[in-house]
Design a protein around this motif. Structure first.
Motif, mmCIF file in Angstrom:
data_model
loop_
_atom_site.group_PDB
_atom_site.id
_atom_site.type_symbol
_atom_site.label_atom_id
_atom_site.label_comp_id
_atom_site.label_asym_id
_atom_site.label_seq_id
_atom_site.Cartn_x
_atom_site.Cartn_y
_atom_site.Cartn_z
ATOM 1 N N LEU A 1 0.844 -1.214 0.000
ATOM 2 C CA LEU A 1 0.000 0.000 0.000
ATOM 3 C C LEU A 1 0.870 1.252 0.000
ATOM 4 C CD1 LEU A 1 -3.010 -0.737 2.395
ATOM 5 C CD2 LEU A 1 -3.085 -0.279 -0.050
ATOM 6 N N ASN A 2 1.912 1.252 0.834
ATOM 7 C CA ASN A 2 2.815 2.406 0.884
ATOM 8 C C ASN A 2 3.498 2.624 -0.462
ATOM 9 O OD1 ASN A 2 2.191 2.935 3.558
ATOM 10 N ND2 ASN A 2 3.950 1.816 4.354
ATOM 11 N N ALA A 3 3.952 1.538 -1.106
ATOM 12 C CA ALA A 3 4.627 1.647 -2.400
ATOM 13 C C ALA A 3 3.676 2.192 -3.468
ATOM 14 C CB ALA A 3 5.179 0.287 -2.825
ATOM 15 N N ILE A 4 2.414 1.758 -3.440
ATOM 16 C CA ILE A 4 1.422 2.262 -4.397
ATOM 17 C C ILE A 4 1.203 3.752 -4.162
ATOM 18 C CG2 ILE A 4 -1.000 2.183 -5.104
ATOM 19 C CD1 ILE A 4 -0.935 -0.859 -4.430
ATOM 20 N N ARG A 5 0.991 4.118 -2.899
ATOM 21 C CA ARG A 5 0.681 5.514 -2.570
ATOM 22 C C ARG A 5 1.844 6.457 -2.852
ATOM 23 N NH1 ARG A 5 -2.080 3.602 2.871
ATOM 24 N NH2 ARG A 5 -4.222 3.379 2.163
ATOM 25 N N ASN A 6 3.089 6.017 -2.566
ATOM 26 C CA ASN A 6 4.211 6.938 -2.748
ATOM 27 C C ASN A 6 4.792 6.907 -4.164
ATOM 28 O OD1 ASN A 6 6.179 4.880 -2.935
ATOM 29 N ND2 ASN A 6 6.607 4.927 -0.744
ATOM 30 N N GLY A 7 4.178 6.125 -5.045
ATOM 31 C CA GLY A 7 4.574 6.132 -6.446
ATOM 32 C C GLY A 7 5.768 5.259 -6.788
ATOM 33 N N SER A 8 6.233 4.438 -5.842
ATOM 34 C CA SER A 8 7.404 3.604 -6.138
ATOM 35 C C SER A 8 7.024 2.260 -6.758
ATOM 36 C CB SER A 8 8.248 3.385 -4.875
ATOM 37 O OG SER A 8 7.532 2.655 -3.903
ATOM 38 N N ALA A 9 5.742 1.894 -6.733
ATOM 39 C CA ALA A 9 5.300 0.617 -7.319
ATOM 40 C C ALA A 9 5.059 0.777 -8.819
ATOM 41 C CB ALA A 9 4.031 0.132 -6.636
ATOM 42 N N PHE A 10 5.646 -0.138 -9.613
ATOM 43 C CA PHE A 10 5.429 -0.134 -11.063
ATOM 44 C C PHE A 10 4.554 -1.300 -11.494
ATOM 45 C CE2 PHE A 10 9.173 2.455 -10.556
ATOM 46 C CZ PHE A 10 8.941 3.506 -11.429
ATOM 47 N N LEU A 11 4.341 -2.256 -10.585
ATOM 48 C CA LEU A 11 3.488 -3.410 -10.859
ATOM 49 C C LEU A 11 3.058 -4.007 -9.533
ATOM 50 C CD1 LEU A 11 2.299 -5.686 -12.710
ATOM 51 C CD2 LEU A 11 4.522 -6.820 -12.519
ATOM 52 N N VAL A 12 1.787 -4.376 -9.441
ATOM 53 C CA VAL A 12 1.282 -5.081 -8.261
ATOM 54 C C VAL A 12 0.846 -6.473 -8.700
ATOM 55 C CG1 VAL A 12 -0.532 -5.127 -6.491
ATOM 56 C CG2 VAL A 12 0.568 -2.965 -7.094
ATOM 57 N N LEU A 13 1.341 -7.488 -8.017
ATOM 58 C CA LEU A 13 0.932 -8.873 -8.266
ATOM 59 C C LEU A 13 0.093 -9.346 -7.097
ATOM 60 C CD1 LEU A 13 4.242 -10.491 -9.567
ATOM 61 C CD2 LEU A 13 2.220 -9.922 -10.898
ATOM 62 N N ILE A 14 -1.095 -9.849 -7.401
ATOM 63 C CA ILE A 14 -2.003 -10.383 -6.382
ATOM 64 C C ILE A 14 -2.081 -11.888 -6.585
ATOM 65 C CG2 ILE A 14 -4.359 -10.361 -5.461
ATOM 66 C CD1 ILE A 14 -4.658 -7.540 -6.733
ATOM 67 N N ALA A 15 -1.934 -12.644 -5.517
ATOM 68 C CA ALA A 15 -2.007 -14.100 -5.606
ATOM 69 C C ALA A 15 -3.413 -14.539 -5.991
ATOM 70 C CB ALA A 15 -1.613 -14.734 -4.271
ATOM 71 N N GLU A 16 -3.492 -15.608 -6.791
ATOM 72 C CA GLU A 16 -4.789 -16.146 -7.210
ATOM 73 C C GLU A 16 -5.634 -16.573 -6.018
ATOM 74 O OE1 GLU A 16 -3.431 -19.308 -9.693
ATOM 75 O OE2 GLU A 16 -2.847 -17.963 -11.315
ATOM 76 N N ASP A 17 -4.967 -17.004 -4.928
ATOM 77 C CA ASP A 17 -5.700 -17.480 -3.757
ATOM 78 C C ASP A 17 -5.796 -16.428 -2.644
ATOM 79 O OD1 ASP A 17 -2.976 -17.678 -3.301
ATOM 80 O OD2 ASP A 17 -3.080 -19.640 -2.323
ATOM 81 N N ALA A 18 -5.572 -15.162 -2.998
ATOM 82 C CA ALA A 18 -5.777 -14.082 -2.030
ATOM 83 C C ALA A 18 -7.274 -13.976 -1.751
ATOM 84 C CB ALA A 18 -5.251 -12.764 -2.589
ATOM 85 N N SER A 19 -7.618 -13.465 -0.575
ATOM 86 C CA SER A 19 -9.039 -13.311 -0.250
ATOM 87 C C SER A 19 -9.672 -12.300 -1.193
ATOM 88 C CB SER A 19 -9.206 -12.835 1.197
ATOM 89 O OG SER A 19 -8.807 -11.477 1.307
ATOM 90 N N ALA A 20 -10.983 -12.405 -1.371
ATOM 91 C CA ALA A 20 -11.702 -11.490 -2.262
ATOM 92 C C ALA A 20 -11.509 -10.043 -1.810
ATOM 93 C CB ALA A 20 -13.184 -11.849 -2.299
ATOM 94 N N GLY A 21 -11.524 -9.812 -0.508
ATOM 95 C CA GLY A 21 -11.345 -8.458 0.028
ATOM 96 C C GLY A 21 -9.973 -7.898 -0.287
ATOM 97 N N THR A 22 -8.961 -8.715 -0.117
ATOM 98 C CA THR A 22 -7.586 -8.291 -0.415
ATOM 99 C C THR A 22 -7.446 -7.995 -1.905
ATOM 100 O OG1 THR A 22 -6.662 -9.555 1.418
ATOM 101 C CG2 THR A 22 -5.155 -9.012 -0.380
ATOM 102 N N ALA A 23 -7.946 -8.895 -2.738
ATOM 103 C CA ALA A 23 -7.851 -8.709 -4.184
ATOM 104 C C ALA A 23 -8.547 -7.414 -4.603
ATOM 105 C CB ALA A 23 -8.462 -9.906 -4.908
ATOM 106 N N LYS A 24 -9.734 -7.159 -4.066
ATOM 107 C CA LYS A 24 -10.472 -5.948 -4.420
ATOM 108 C C LYS A 24 -9.737 -4.700 -3.948
ATOM 109 C CE LYS A 24 -14.954 -3.597 -3.965
ATOM 110 N NZ LYS A 24 -14.409 -2.471 -4.670
ATOM 111 N N LYS A 25 -9.245 -4.731 -2.714
ATOM 112 C CA LYS A 25 -8.559 -3.556 -2.163
ATOM 113 C C LYS A 25 -7.364 -3.171 -3.028
ATOM 114 C CE LYS A 25 -6.331 -3.972 1.848
ATOM 115 N NZ LYS A 25 -6.013 -3.889 3.279
#
Length: 109
Positions: free
Chosen positions: A28-52
C-alpha cells in the motif's frame, strides 16, 4: 510450469536487487508513494484483499495482475506466504508484464 518459472525468476531477481515490497502495508505504501510499477495479487488471495489492491492500483494507475499462489509468490522472494507483492523497478515490472502477456498468448494457442 515453464511460463511460471520465467515470471517467478524475474521476481526473484527483483527481490535480490531490493526492488520488491511485500505484505499489505508495504505494498500500500509503495502504491501511494509512487514507487510501485506493478502489483501482483495471488490467485488465492481473499476477495477483500484482491479488491482492495485492484482498486488502489487502478486509482493510482499502477498495473495490476493476478498471478500465482501465495506460496509461489512467497517462495520466489524467500518470504512467508504473501498475498500481494509490488515490483518497485520499472525494468523488472516491464519484464514481468511482458512474460505474463507472452504466457497468455501462448496459452491460448
Amino acid at each position: 510450469m515453464a511460463k511460471n518459472d520465467k515470471v517467478l525468476s524475474v521476481l526473484s531477481l527483483a527481490m535480490k536487487a531490493g526492488r520488491i515490497a511485500s505484505g499489505e502495508t508495504a505494498v500500500l505504501n509503495a502504491i501511494r508513494n509512487g514507487s510501485a510499477f506493478l502489483v501482483l495479487i495471488a490467485e488465492d488471495a481473499s476477495a477483500g484483499t484482491a479488491k482492495k489492491f485492484s482498486d488502489k492500483s487502478t486509482y493510482y494507475e499502477v498495473p495490476c495482475r493476478v498471478y500465482g499462489t501465495k506460496e509461489m509468490l512467497a517462495h520466489s522472494i524467500g518470504k512467508d506466504l504473501r498475498s500481494v507483492i509490488a515490483v518497485c523497478d520499472e525494468g523488472f515490472a516491464g519484464s514481468i508484464i511482458q512474460r505474463l502477456e507472452e504466457a497468455d498468448i501462448n496459452g491460448k494457442q
